[in-house]
Design an enzyme around this catalytic site. Sequence first.
Site, PDB file in Angstrom:
ATOM      1  N   ASP A   1       3.603   9.596  -1.248  1.00 32.04           N
ATOM      2  CA  ASP A   1       2.121   8.858  -0.637  1.00 32.04           C
ATOM      3  C   ASP A   1       1.709   7.752  -1.628  1.00 32.04           C
ATOM      4  O   ASP A   1       2.062   8.132  -2.960  1.00 32.04           O
ATOM      5  CB  ASP A   1       1.120   9.691  -0.735  1.00 32.04           C
ATOM      6  CG  ASP A   1       0.013   9.324   0.613  1.00 32.04           C
ATOM      7  OD1 ASP A   1      -0.159   8.167   0.948  1.00 32.04           O
ATOM      8  OD2 ASP A   1      -0.638  10.319   0.952  1.00 32.04           O
TER       9      ASP A   1
ATOM     10  N   HIS B   1       0.909  -1.027  -0.043  1.00 33.08           N
ATOM     11  CA  HIS B   1       0.031  -0.024   0.112  1.00 33.08           C
ATOM     12  C   HIS B   1       0.920   1.239   0.151  1.00 33.08           C
ATOM     13  O   HIS B   1       0.370   2.258  -0.192  1.00 33.08           O
ATOM     14  CB  HIS B   1      -1.030  -0.094   1.109  1.00 33.08           C
ATOM     15  CG  HIS B   1      -2.119  -1.263   0.837  1.00 33.08           C
ATOM     16  ND1 HIS B   1      -3.387  -0.724   0.492  1.00 33.08           N
ATOM     17  CD2 HIS B   1      -2.145  -2.385   1.234  1.00 33.08           C
ATOM     18  CE1 HIS B   1      -4.054  -1.989   0.373  1.00 33.08           C
ATOM     19  NE2 HIS B   1      -3.460  -2.806   0.968  1.00 33.08           N
TER      20      HIS B   1
HETATM   21  C1  GDG Z   1      -1.900   3.738   3.080  1.00 35.04           C
HETATM   22  C2  GDG Z   1      -1.048   4.597   2.264  1.00 35.04           C
HETATM   23  C3  GDG Z   1      -2.608   4.395   0.493  1.00 35.04           C
HETATM   24  C4  GDG Z   1      -8.777  10.284   7.854  1.00 35.04           C
HETATM   25  N1  GDG Z   1      -8.941  11.262   8.709  1.00 35.04           N
HETATM   26  C5  GDG Z   1     -10.260  10.789   9.427  1.00 35.04           C
HETATM   27  C6  GDG Z   1     -10.606   9.677   8.558  1.00 35.04           C
HETATM   28  N2  GDG Z   1      -9.591   9.398   7.531  1.00 35.04           N
HETATM   29  C7  GDG Z   1      -9.404   8.396   6.239  1.00 35.04           C
HETATM   30  C8  GDG Z   1      -9.761   8.817   5.279  1.00 35.04           C
HETATM   31  C9  GDG Z   1      -8.943   7.956   4.447  1.00 35.04           C
HETATM   32  C10 GDG Z   1      -7.865   7.211   5.365  1.00 35.04           C
HETATM   33  O1  GDG Z   1      -7.859   7.939   6.511  1.00 35.04           O
HETATM   34  C11 GDG Z   1      -6.521   7.845   4.786  1.00 35.04           C
HETATM   35  O2  GDG Z   1      -6.429   7.092   3.612  1.00 35.04           O
HETATM   36  P1  GDG Z   1      -4.916   7.331   3.105  1.00 35.04           P
HETATM   37  O3  GDG Z   1      -4.927   6.831   1.549  1.00 35.04           O
HETATM   38  O4  GDG Z   1      -4.610   8.791   2.819  1.00 35.04           O
HETATM   39  O5  GDG Z   1      -3.589   6.684   3.808  1.00 35.04           O
HETATM   40  P2  GDG Z   1      -3.442   5.531   4.991  1.00 35.04           P
HETATM   41  O6  GDG Z   1      -4.924   4.365   4.753  1.00 35.04           O
HETATM   42  O7  GDG Z   1      -3.158   5.700   6.076  1.00 35.04           O
HETATM   43  O8  GDG Z   1      -2.383   4.461   4.454  1.00 35.04           O
HETATM   44  C12 GDG Z   1      -1.600   5.337   1.344  1.00 35.04           C
HETATM   45  C13 GDG Z   1      -3.539   3.697   1.272  1.00 35.04           C
HETATM   46  O9  GDG Z   1      -2.829   2.829   2.366  1.00 35.04           O
HETATM   47  C14 GDG Z   1      -4.509   2.587   0.917  1.00 35.04           C
HETATM   48  O10 GDG Z   1      -3.630   1.776  -0.077  1.00 35.04           O
HETATM   49  O11 GDG Z   1      -3.550   5.524  -0.119  1.00 35.04           O
HETATM   50  O12 GDG Z   1      -0.773   5.872   0.431  1.00 35.04           O
HETATM   51  O13 GDG Z   1      -0.177   5.341   3.163  1.00 35.04           O
HETATM   52  O14 GDG Z   1      -9.933   6.957   4.026  1.00 35.04           O
HETATM   53  O15 GDG Z   1     -10.927   9.156   4.921  1.00 35.04           O
HETATM   54  N3  GDG Z   1     -11.529   8.883   8.745  1.00 35.04           N
HETATM   55  C15 GDG Z   1     -12.346   9.475   9.602  1.00 35.04           C
HETATM   56  N4  GDG Z   1     -12.178  10.595  10.534  1.00 35.04           N
HETATM   57  C16 GDG Z   1     -10.924  11.228  10.236  1.00 35.04           C
HETATM   58  O16 GDG Z   1     -10.700  12.238  10.969  1.00 35.04           O
HETATM   59  N5  GDG Z   1     -13.651   8.925  10.003  1.00 35.04           N
END
Ligand code: GDG
Length: 722
Positions: free
Chosen positions: A370, A163
């Site tokens: 990212d 990821h």
């Molecule tokens: C990995 C990789 C890759 C965030 N703040 C709140 C909240 N969120 C949710 C968002 C989103 C998720 O967290 C963050 O998603 P990302 O894609 O930015 O990053 P990660 O999942 O930590 O990490 C990344 C991912 O895996 C998938 O393969 O995209 O690059 O690092 O879904 O909505 N959700 C809630 N409250 C918040 O304050 N409910």
Amino acid sequence: MGRTIIVSNRLPVTANEEGVGFVPSVGGLATGLASVHASGEGRWVGWPGIAAEALRGKEGTVRRNLAGLNCVPVFLSSRDVRDYYGGFSNRTIWPLFHYFTQHATYNRDHWAAYRRVNERFAAATAEIAEPGDTVWVQDYHLMLVPALVRARLPAVRIGFFLHIPFPSYEVFRLLPWRKEILEGLLGADLVGFHTHDYVGHFLDAVHAILGRGHAAGDVEGGERPVRAEAFPMGIDYDRFRRAAEAPAVRREVGRIRRHVGDRKVILSVDRLDYTKGVLERLEAFDLFLTENPSWRERVTLVLLLVPSRTRVEEYRDLKRRIDERVGRINGRHGSVGWVPIGYLYRSVPFERLVALYRAADVALVTPLRDGMNLVAKEYVACQVDGDGVLVLSEFAGAAQELGEALLVNPNDVPGMARAIGEALEMPRRERAERMRRMAEWVAGHTVEEWAADFLAELAARRPPDRAPQPLGGDGVGRLDAQYAAAEARLLFLDYDGTLVPFAAIPGGAKPDRELRGLLARLAEDPRNEVVIVSGRDRDTLTAWLGDLDLALVAEHGAWVRERGGAWRATVARDGAWKARVRPLLDRYVRRTPGAFVEEKSFSLAWHYRRAEPYASQLRAPELRAALRDLAAELDLHVLEGDHVLEVKAGQFHKGLAAARWWERGWGFVLAAGDDRTDEDLFASLPRGAWTIKVGGGPSRAAYRLPGPREVRALLARLARQR
Ligand code: GDG
């Protein structure tokens, strides 16, 4: 079809201390795989999110309760969590793979814990997996698991998805355990990444570190074919779309709007992490306000940071610096009625997040690195009015799909400040057009499809039982018996890579005493005909093996010397073509340090075994392409061997050379070889012949032996039989 077993660091649910209640985890992964997990008999193997000490004595209860949810727990002590998760995963792999080499630590205890815990995940998986099942391992915490499961269950289908980014070779090679990590991943049949860049980086590393090349994403060598491919992960589009239109969210959007008045809202949402580029983003906002005083009081940046890894020094330090910078910007630009940055350091409920997405005029998603970044896609999904502008870092995997965003380099602070201005002032029609295209993409590439695509590709992988079978047990018994019973036996043996290991220079692979003795003993038996079938030239074979009672085939079949006879050419000689080809090969020698040309009577060979892998990886296909036209014009053949490109004139190969032995009837035929030129030999043999591929990789041969040592052991056993 068998079941799908998902393996990830965390289960999709978190246990409470009594081990009876479970709270669902709502991350993107949990939702994305929910459909896979919910369908039928699937299992999910992972850590229940609470240290084993707290669950002591309640393991049985936890296990039973989780079984009801089709989940299988891997219990981790707080020390495991500290060293494997907090240590190796988050202080070695995470920073290194995101190009933060300065934050990466190389701690041997952490590595030991990582190995130990990966073993435990593999054991838990192997315990429940059955032939026909598919195992799908998730993410950087478990990179050793594919090979560890493979060792226990050779026939199971294994997939792996990373990821986070896979870094370029120059960064990956810093890792002291780079080889082990790659070997761990190559235990899978399919290794997935978010982008083609990451796939390329991975294949580069496999080539440079393990010496295994690839053809269009299929890694060469090894026991089984392994494929690397890009599967950009999506989101549950409908869930966000529906939520954004729900009455409660509408009301919340209204409240936010009333609160900010007619100010524009810029939104920033991240887990607090140094990869997210928060400081640079703040600096850009600061610069934007300084350079565009007319926007003061007319815009608010909502900065939502979700606390994370709060015990790690770098994260605490970053938090302090963000606090300071937010304070400075608010102090410098703010007024009594206006705070430039609304700062939330906490997690907010899903509906509130969706309301923020919908209310925001601009989303500022500017990570320094990212893997994908789902926030960018979620923002797009929530623009139900078809409005809103996405400013996106080109270093987020998502940038490769969302080309209509305003793409920025997060290190270029003035460039980001300009993009903020551009986003705020973009005409409505342009905003709508860009958003429409992005929404179409996000709607058409959901997380469910992502999972389905990955699993479909994994299911389409060639079943391992069509590859050569290891020669052992029953096979050995039958081979020995057939050999013992046969009155006439024919043995075709390739030389380099089959009887001797590869040497850095062709002259270095001289036969040792043991080998010469072994061949002599085999040849001595009047029932045996032993043929050395090599790509080498006549002089070398004569010098090394000419005194033994063997038949020799040189230059891939261009020359044959029967027992007691003289060398005879199998094709007409005309060397004129060489004058045309040689200069081209020489040019590629000058451009590829370590490469060299070997001239044989019917062929020219360009060797690159000693060349720097990175350079030869570039040059070999280039040379192959350059030779193509010349080969067509002069009617030449280009053969690809192990780290060698060979150009020859006329039709000859090992299979054709072998044909002269068919006139006699044989009770036992064996052929052993390691590279592509031996495939012609395997293909030419009658049914019932013992064909043995030496080393990894696909082959027509029926059996496989790991290397020259095992080939010699087999021959020694036959020689003893008499
Ligand atoms: C990995 C990789 C890759 C965030 N703040 C709140 C909240 N969120 C949710 C968002 C989103 C998720 O967290 C963050 O998603 P990302 O894609 O930015 O990053 P990660 O999942 O930590 O990490 C990344 C991912 O895996 C998938 O393969 O995209 O690059 O690092 O879904 O909505 N959700 C809630 N409250 C918040 O304050 N409910």
